[in-house]
Design a protein around this motif. Structure first.
Motif, short mmCIF file in Angstrom:
data_model
loop_
_atom_site.label_atom_id
_atom_site.label_comp_id
_atom_site.label_asym_id
_atom_site.label_seq_id
_atom_site.Cartn_x
_atom_site.Cartn_y
_atom_site.Cartn_z
N GLN A 25 26.23 15.20 -14.34
CA GLN A 25 24.98 14.43 -14.38
C GLN A 25 25.20 12.94 -14.68
N CYS A 26 26.23 12.37 -14.11
CA CYS A 26 26.51 10.95 -14.38
C CYS A 26 25.55 10.04 -13.62
N GLY A 27 24.96 10.56 -12.53
CA GLY A 27 24.00 9.76 -11.76
C GLY A 27 24.64 8.91 -10.67
N ALA A 28 25.96 9.00 -10.52
CA ALA A 28 26.63 8.16 -9.50
C ALA A 28 26.03 8.39 -8.12
N CYS A 29 25.85 9.66 -7.74
CA CYS A 29 25.34 9.96 -6.40
C CYS A 29 23.86 9.60 -6.28
N HIS A 30 23.10 9.88 -7.34
CA HIS A 30 21.66 9.64 -7.32
C HIS A 30 21.36 8.17 -7.01
N TYR A 31 22.09 7.28 -7.67
CA TYR A 31 21.83 5.85 -7.48
C TYR A 31 22.63 5.25 -6.33
N ALA A 32 23.40 6.11 -5.62
CA ALA A 32 24.07 5.66 -4.40
C ALA A 32 23.29 6.11 -3.18
N CYS A 33 22.30 6.98 -3.41
CA CYS A 33 21.57 7.60 -2.29
C CYS A 33 20.53 6.63 -1.74
N PRO A 34 20.62 6.29 -0.45
CA PRO A 34 19.66 5.32 0.11
C PRO A 34 18.24 5.88 0.20
N VAL A 35 18.11 7.20 0.25
CA VAL A 35 16.76 7.78 0.34
C VAL A 35 16.07 7.70 -1.02
N VAL A 36 16.80 7.95 -2.11
CA VAL A 36 16.24 7.80 -3.45
C VAL A 36 15.67 6.39 -3.63
N GLU A 37 16.37 5.44 -3.07
CA GLU A 37 16.00 4.03 -3.18
C GLU A 37 14.64 3.76 -2.51
N ILE A 38 14.38 4.46 -1.41
CA ILE A 38 13.18 4.18 -0.61
C ILE A 38 12.01 5.12 -0.92
N ASN A 39 12.34 6.42 -1.09
CA ASN A 39 11.31 7.44 -1.25
C ASN A 39 11.34 7.93 -2.70
N GLU A 40 10.37 7.51 -3.49
CA GLU A 40 10.44 7.79 -4.93
C GLU A 40 10.20 9.26 -5.27
N ASP A 41 9.72 10.05 -4.31
CA ASP A 41 9.54 11.48 -4.56
C ASP A 41 10.82 12.28 -4.37
N PHE A 42 11.74 11.73 -3.62
CA PHE A 42 12.96 12.46 -3.24
C PHE A 42 13.78 12.84 -4.47
N PHE A 43 14.10 14.13 -4.61
CA PHE A 43 14.82 14.61 -5.79
C PHE A 43 16.22 14.00 -5.91
N GLY A 44 16.90 13.82 -4.79
CA GLY A 44 18.23 13.21 -4.82
C GLY A 44 19.35 14.23 -4.91
N PRO A 45 20.57 13.77 -4.56
CA PRO A 45 21.71 14.69 -4.41
C PRO A 45 22.09 15.45 -5.68
N ALA A 46 21.99 14.82 -6.85
CA ALA A 46 22.41 15.51 -8.07
C ALA A 46 21.47 16.68 -8.38
N ALA A 47 20.17 16.44 -8.23
CA ALA A 47 19.20 17.51 -8.49
C ALA A 47 19.40 18.65 -7.49
N PHE A 48 19.73 18.32 -6.24
CA PHE A 48 19.95 19.38 -5.25
C PHE A 48 21.22 20.17 -5.58
N ALA A 49 22.25 19.47 -6.04
CA ALA A 49 23.48 20.18 -6.41
C ALA A 49 23.19 21.14 -7.57
N ALA A 50 22.35 20.69 -8.51
CA ALA A 50 21.98 21.55 -9.64
C ALA A 50 21.14 22.74 -9.14
N ALA A 51 20.24 22.47 -8.20
CA ALA A 51 19.43 23.55 -7.64
C ALA A 51 20.34 24.59 -6.98
N TYR A 52 21.31 24.10 -6.23
CA TYR A 52 22.22 25.03 -5.55
C TYR A 52 23.05 25.83 -6.56
#
Lengths: 325, 293
Positions: free
Chosen positions: A159-186
């Motif tokens: 949960q360092c957030g490196a991927c979350h804040y590298a994700c271009p979709v997180v940057e644009i779409n504030e609802d998007f859960f982001g890669p870290a949350a999806f990895a946790a879901a998986y």
């Protein structure tokens, strides 16, 4: 005994400074240092604080790539400071390096950011085991090695957030859960003991869920623990179809449309795919389609290409399909 | 030099929405005396969307495509970043997992094919750089693009994941500061433009389900290149090309700023420098007009 030569080179650092309590705007401070090939990025942060400016602030704790506290950005690239060697950074970016927090928009003080958005989204995927557990079991709850492999190292996320804040979709779409949350879901969806009914549904919702992933692979590239979040996103897509959670919407039809098109012609029927995915909403594409038509970019159905030996493709689709929608 | 010969996996767009890409690929191959054997039997690579639906089926279909390149005993060249990703990823997974390879081959045997793992899979951009050589391109340039600032747009699937790139190509590419396309621009006599978005995403894959996000990504890329004084952009990926060339209007609306730049396929750029005619390169097939010729 092997000999290992330590080399030194001069690096100019441009460091983001901001104190939300006092500063109206952030600014950058410049430091020049001799950097050795042995050092990691965290050593540089320490030296800025210890040798140059005691007020410089950043998060750090374990120094062993476990706690996930020290992720920052070097030249725009998310980096776990205690794990990333300076040699790699110089190799990537040269001797002029810009040190910034993971998100300049969320900066509180220097490298320290408010990670509330990250944790809120993380919490929304129920990142824990949901199971009826016998409180007084008579034996251990065994998971076979084969079943444990299904987690595919998603449990290594710190949960360092490196991927979350590298994700271009997180940057644009504030609802998007982001890669870290999806990895946790998986991580929990793939656990045989888990019985949560809501998680997979939540990560399949439009806007917030996996279907808005742009497939850019930035998350896989930056992850310091090689979790490869996009591979988990792909698996969540597949699970949605396998477990019958996939809704009938433009995103899922976009995926299934490839199946039908390949079955029919081997190659993709581009116009057919858009029609299949959008249904009546295809009208919104008409202006661009007309422009493309005028430039000879639209193939008419009667000219649509087909793969040679199409019968082979159709036979393989019949025998190798593993999913139904 | 021995004549270079490859098996060409055209992908789907080259035969439909980007005819100019197919034309310019063949025109450049003729100029460079490269022989391309088109894999007319190949199916769509799944574009990472079939992969979201049925992983195993996508492996079988991509292994079939590679098997045809193996039959010719040739390296497969792709001319689309996403074809490159999905084909090279299939190869990577099958070459590193004997059990999976056996399961895929069991299916391929039904149609008399076998995936062996003997053909390399490389993007045409890197075949040109690694096998043909930029120095030779430089020598062959008859119309240097010296008056143009050209912004390279790399496209995600050629450079990330970097491990897959480096496994598939002779020259390693830095995913944060890729240089191959810059070098190609320079070899063609142009001035390469440095800008933040050169290795970023164009948004193509979510154009249908997340049009706003996709349009902002496209807009940011064109705006980034414009702000660094680019006269045009160049890309090795037809999907990026479609997005940048045909969606400038939506992109402008999404970012609240009018942006538009001519976008060349990398094959067209080489072709122009080597003296191919605009007709040979299909320049009339662009939505954002290529108005500098």
């Amino acid at each position: 005994m092997s000999t290992h030569t330590i080399t030194t080179q001069k690096v100019n650092f441009k460091v983001f400074r901001f104190n939300a309590e006092d500063d109206y705007l952030p600014y950058y401070e410049n430091y020049s240092m001799d950097v050795t090939s042995e050092e990691v990025v965290l050593d540089i942060l320490n030296r800025i604080k210890w040798d140059h400016d005691g007020s410089f602030s950043y998060r750090r704790s374990c120094r062993h790539g476990i706690c996930g506290a020290c992720a920052i950005k070097v030249n725009g690239r998310s980096t776990l400071a205690c794990k990333e060697s300076m040699t790699t950074m110089i190799e990537y970016f040269g001797n002029e390096l810009t040190i910034e927090p993971l998100s300049t928009k969320r900066a509180v003080k220097d490298m320290i950011i408010d990670k509330a958005d990250f944790w809120d989204k993380h919490a929304k995927v129920n990142p824990y085991l949901v199971a009826d557990i016998d409180e007084a079991p008579t034996c251990e709850n065994l998971v076979s090695p084969h079943e444990a492999e299904e987690l595919d190292e998603a449990d290594l996320c710190i949960q360092c957030g490196a991927c979350h804040y590298a994700c271009p979709v997180v940057e644009i779409n504030e609802d998007f859960f982001g890669p870290a949350a999806f990895a946790a879901a998986y991580r929990f969806e793939s656990d045989v003991r888990d019985s949560d009914a809501d998680r997979l549904i939540a990560v399949n919702e439009e806007k917030q869920g996996v279907w808005d992933c742009a497939k850019c692979f930035e998350c896989a590239e930056v992850c310091p623990k090689d979790v490869n979040p996009i591979s988990k996103i792909t698996k969540l897509h597949q699970m949605a179809f396998k477990k019958g959670v996939a809704k009938n919407n433009v995103a899922t039809r976009h995926a299934v449309g490839f199946f039908h098109s390949i079955k029919k012609r081997g190659v993709l029927d581009e116009g057919g795919l858009v029609l299949y995915s959008e249904g009546p909403s295809i009208v919104k594409h008409i202006p661009v389609a007309l422009q493309m038509f005028r430039k000879g970019k639209i193939t008419m159905p009667w000219n649509m290409p087909k793969s040679d030996n199409l019968d082979e493709i159709q036979k393989l689709i019949k025998s190798s399909s593993t999913v139904k929608f | 030099m021995k004549k270079l010969k490859y098996a060409l996996f055209t992908g789907c767009t080259a035969k439909q929405s980007t005819p100019e890409q197919m034309m310019s690929t063949m025109a450049v191959a003729r100029k460079l005396n490269i022989e391309l054997i088109e894999l007319t039997e190949a199916s769509c690579c799944g574009a990472s969307h079939l992969q979201d639906y049925d992983d195993f089926l996508s492996l079988v279909l991509n292994a079939r495509n590679i098997a045809y390149a193996e039959k010719h005993e040739l390296t497969m060249v792709t001319i689309c970043n996403t074809c490159q990703l999905n084909t090279a990823m299939t190869k990577h997974r099958l070459d590193n997992n004997a059990e999976l390879k056996a399961r895929v081959n069991e299916k391929l045997a039904e149609v008399g094919l076998e995936y062996k793992g003997t053909s390399l899979v490389t993007h045409f951009l890197y075949a040109i750089i690694d096998d043909f050589g930029l120095d030779k391109i430089k020598e062959m340039v008859v119309k240097p693009l010296s008056q143009f600032n050209i912004a390279p747009f790399y496209g995600c699937h050629n450079i990330r994941p970097s491990e897959l790139h480096n496994e598939s190509h002779k020259t390693a590419e830095n995913p944060y500061n890729p240089t191959s396309l810059d070098d190609l621009i320079i070899a063609c006599g142009g001035k390469n433009v440095e800008y933040e978005q050169k290795n970023k995403c164009c948004g193509f894959h979510i154009e249908l389900q997340a049009p706003h996000t996709a349009a902002v990504l496209t807009g940011n890329a064109i705006a980034g290149a414009t702000d660094q004084n680019a006269d045009m952009m160049v890309t090795p990926c037809p999907l990026c090309h479609l997005k940048l060339d045909t969606q400038a209007h939506h992109a402008s609306k999404a970012i609240g700023r009018e942006v538009s730049l001519p976008v060349l396929h990398m094959q067209q750029m080489i072709g122009l420098a080597l003296g191919c005619t605009p007709a040979e390169l299909g320049l009339k097939h662009h939505v954002t007009e290529v108005n500098f010729i």
